[in-house]
Design an enzyme around this catalytic site. Structure first.
Site, mmCIF file in Angstrom:
data_model
loop_
_atom_site.group_PDB
_atom_site.id
_atom_site.type_symbol
_atom_site.label_atom_id
_atom_site.label_comp_id
_atom_site.label_asym_id
_atom_site.label_seq_id
_atom_site.Cartn_x
_atom_site.Cartn_y
_atom_site.Cartn_z
ATOM 1 N N ASP A 20 -3.134 -18.922 9.577
ATOM 2 C CA ASP A 20 -4.182 -17.811 9.758
ATOM 3 C C ASP A 20 -5.818 -17.583 9.469
ATOM 4 O O ASP A 20 -6.438 -18.729 8.678
ATOM 5 C CB ASP A 20 -2.542 -17.619 7.657
ATOM 6 C CG ASP A 20 -4.102 -16.245 7.192
ATOM 7 O OD1 ASP A 20 -4.883 -15.665 8.259
ATOM 8 O OD2 ASP A 20 -4.246 -16.541 5.567
ATOM 9 N N LYS A 82 -14.362 -11.930 10.644
ATOM 10 C CA LYS A 82 -13.444 -10.938 11.803
ATOM 11 C C LYS A 82 -13.561 -9.780 11.602
ATOM 12 O O LYS A 82 -13.170 -8.822 12.595
ATOM 13 C CB LYS A 82 -12.330 -11.466 10.519
ATOM 14 C CG LYS A 82 -10.874 -11.297 11.177
ATOM 15 C CD LYS A 82 -10.186 -11.874 10.396
ATOM 16 C CE LYS A 82 -7.968 -11.274 10.530
ATOM 17 N NZ LYS A 82 -7.258 -11.395 9.419
ATOM 18 N N GLU A 159 0.152 -10.256 10.959
ATOM 19 C CA GLU A 159 -0.090 -10.940 8.882
ATOM 20 C C GLU A 159 1.456 -10.421 8.301
ATOM 21 O O GLU A 159 2.559 -11.530 7.935
ATOM 22 C CB GLU A 159 -1.141 -10.717 8.319
ATOM 23 C CG GLU A 159 -2.286 -11.714 9.173
ATOM 24 C CD GLU A 159 -3.630 -10.612 8.890
ATOM 25 O OE1 GLU A 159 -3.125 -10.001 8.318
ATOM 26 O OE2 GLU A 159 -4.716 -11.313 9.717
ATOM 27 N N ASP A 182 -0.645 -5.827 2.013
ATOM 28 C CA ASP A 182 -2.130 -7.144 2.535
ATOM 29 C C ASP A 182 -3.088 -6.653 2.649
ATOM 30 O O ASP A 182 -3.644 -6.146 3.317
ATOM 31 C CB ASP A 182 -1.742 -7.721 4.017
ATOM 32 C CG ASP A 182 -2.334 -8.407 4.474
ATOM 33 O OD1 ASP A 182 -2.998 -8.960 4.383
ATOM 34 O OD2 ASP A 182 -1.990 -9.128 5.667
#
Ligand code: AMP
Length: 621
Positions: A20, A82, A159, A182
């Site tokens: 992850d 990110k 994800e 999420d």
């Protein structure tokens, strides 16, 4: 399998891990005794901050120590990279300018060192997760970051799918619709997943790849800055260190507000004006914080409504709610979801570990470690993909730039779809294929993926020549587009990866050498380099030499084999539900696909994957 095959398999064993790579935190996991487990770092920490520091000695430091240095050395640290991945924007760090995927590679390299410590040095394969709503560029850049770090990137998965896999492995017998919400540090995704006796099918996905806890922190920073402007007429955000200090305090206050009704923010020295220290002392209440972030939370709820609508479900059809990502610890988030769906989210899911654990489950399915589990997962394309076409505007003029969808969003992947188009001008001998993804009817509002020119069309009257355009979207979310002139049979195929970035090979080599230089410098500055570090340098050399060649072209045999394997699993699961005629048809498809997997003819395999995909689409309806 023969002993020789067994021996070969043993010799070629490479551990596959699941990663992850989060905006705020990252983690790596693997399958141990049939269950996913986190690989901890040397200090036994299970997740590490996704922060990189290049210290005054030029050492690269990743994780908790780098995070601790954010305020003291803001120009030497990078957090939340990110948010930039997939862009060509250079990120300044310690006097250098690195690409987002290079910084991400430093985080992944740190994770790889934990894996190496666990399994011993050597090549490792990885499944890396990305938000479902990541674009093609963001996925490619993530894959490249993994390769730069020395991993063989086996698969990029979404994800929420990973989180559902982690849950699915522990609840194989249960049949229900699961909603995965999420909300992490930088991205938001929501997906509806159908679980049926171990078959885990993502039905729909929605989200925003630029919405997360970081935005909440910056809202608090702005709120604090407004108070300082009102009091001192000074904007502390202009001072890099003050900004980092406020951001740090903002995040702490936000986390406090998940447990308490008020948070005290006390910073005696934020910045200096005319040799005068300027600070702030204030209280933020939970309701003030909720008011600051309400527009973001409303957006997530709109996505949630859309994802249910796309799946054709009502709130009451959801049997389980999984909350993933650190920001789901905010009580207001839970409250909104509870109010809308009328049930409690599960509390036994670790929001920060679920994605890495699920990535490990996917890795285990690939490596065979979980092949007996009965778990199978399918995913969907989160966006519609298509091409720019001319359209008749109100039946009068012809307008360019209309979006013609070839693969609609939420189609199960891998998928291949074709459509026919016709020349629009007399004696037209070439056609430009402009590739887009998005949902708007005009391409200018969508995301452009690339363009190529199909030449050699016979000069003929407008409308006389047919061009067949085929989109193939694989399990990694990478698109391959073919355009063929039907009358001549002449075809051109591009992967969007190549079309978009023809210099990708050189860019990769340049990135690898920049990282190599960084580590060389790091090693030179270290007083007594130990043998592990020498090995690290070696690996970077290996990446440069080895992957440069591998990256020249997508490894289509591997990609196609994994697509074919996924289709076979899908087909085998469907067999028992079919009427006899359909079953015979599907069995034939399975047999031919299996034969093609054994054979060497890649074109034949490609053809059979197309056929099998079409057959499955027809039969699954
Ligand atoms: P993740 O990307 O899943 O690691 O989530 C990181 C985000 O969750 C960051 O923005 C954190 O500030 C946020 N976060 C972590 N714990 C909490 C908490 N208790 N309350 C609110 N936000 C949190």
């Amino acid at each position: 399998m023969s002993n020789k095959q067994d021996a070969n398999r043993q010799a070629s064993f490479r551990p596959i891990v699941g990663i992850d790579l989060g905006t705020t935190n990252s983690a790596v996991a693997y399958i141990h005794k049939g269950k996913p487990e986190i690989v901890p770092n040397p200090s036994s920490k299970r997740i590490i901050p996704s922060v990189v520091l290049i210290d005054l000695q030029g050492q690269v430091i990743v994780g908790e120590d780098a995070r601790a240095a954010c305020v003291a050395m803001p120009d030497r640290t990078v957090a939340a990279v990110k948010r930039h991945i997939g862009s060509a924007e250079r990120i300044p760090i310690a006097g250098q300018a690195l690409l987002p995927q290079e910084i991400s590679a430093l985080i992944l390299k740190e994770l790889k060192s934990y894996v190496d410590a666990h399994f011993g040095p050597g090549e490792k394969e990885a499944v890396i997760t990305v938000p479902a709503y990541f674009t093609d560029e963001q996925r490619r850049a993530t894959k490249q970051a993994g390769e730069l770090a020395g991993f063989m990137v086996e698969r990029i998965i979404n994800e929420p799918t990973a989180a559902a896999l982690a849950f699915g492995l522990a609840h194989l017998e249960e049949d229900r619709h699961v909603l995965v919400y999420d909300l992490g540090g930088g991205t938001f995704d929501v997906s509806v997943v159908e679980m049926m006796s171990g078959l885990l099918e993502v039905k729909t996905s929605n989200g925003n790849s630029q919405l997360g806890g970081e935005d909440f922190d910056w809202k608090i920073v702005d709120w604090l800055a407004d108070q300082m402007i009102a009091e001192y007429d000074v904007d502390p955000r202009q001072d890099l260190r003050a900004k980092a200090l406020l951001k740090d305090a903002a995040e702490k206050a936000k986390i406090t507000l998940s447990a308490e009704e008020t948070a005290l923010i006390s910073l005696p020295l934020v910045t200096v004006q005319d040799d005068r220290p300027l600070g702030i002392e204030t209280e933020l209440t939970r309701s003030q914080f909720v008011a600051l972030i309400e527009p973001f939370l409303s957006e997530t709820m709109t996505c949630l409504r859309n994802v249910l609508q796309d799946a054709g479900l009502q709130a009451g059809d959801i049997g389980e709610i999984l909350l993933v990502g650190g920001s789901t610890r905010i009580p207001r988030v839970r409250e909104l979801i509870r109010q809308y769906l009328g049930r409690e989210p599960r509390t036994d899911i670790h929001p920060e570990e679920a994605v890495a654990l699920g990535a490990a489950v996917q890795a285990g399915l690939k490596s065979g470690a979980l092949s007996d589990s009965g778990l199978v997962a399918t995913d969907v394309a989160p966006f519609s993909m298509g091409i720019a076409v001319l359209t008749h505007w109100k039946n009068r003029s012809v307008r360019p730039g209309s979006f013609h969808i070839i693969i609609p969003r939420n189609t199960t992947i891998p998928v291949t779809r074709s459509d026919s188009f016709y020349t629009t001008a007399d004696y037209q001998t070439s056609a430009s294929i402009e590739i887009y993804q998005g949902e708007h009817e005009w391409v200018k509002h969508n995301h452009r993926l690339g363009e190529f020119l199909l030449e050699g069309i016979p000069a003929n009257e407008a409308g006389a020549e047919e061009i067949e355009v085929t989109y193939r979207y694989n399990l990694n979310g990478i698109l391959e587009v073919t355009a063929q002139c039907v009358s001549t049979g002449k075809a051109m195929t591009v992967t969007v990866q190549d079309a978009l970035n023809r210099e990708s090979q050189e860019a990769f080599a340049a990135s690898a050498s920049r990282l190599e230089a960084l580590f060389n410098q790091s090693a030179e500055n270290e007083s007594e380099p130990d043998s592990d570090d020498a090995e690290d340098e070696w690996e970077i050399d290996g990446v440069l030499a080895g992957t440069e060649e591998e990256d020249a072209e997508t490894d289509w045999p591997t990609v196609l084999h994994s697509e074919a394997a996924a289709l076979l699993t899908r087909a085998q699961n469907l067999l028992s539900d079919l009427a006899p005629n359909d079953r015979t048809l599907l069995q034939k498809t399975i047999d031919s696909l299996q034969a093609a997997i054994q054979g060497e003819d890649i074109d034949r395999l490609r053809e059979l994957i197309d056929q099998a995909t079409d057959t499955l689409i027809d039969l699954e309806v």
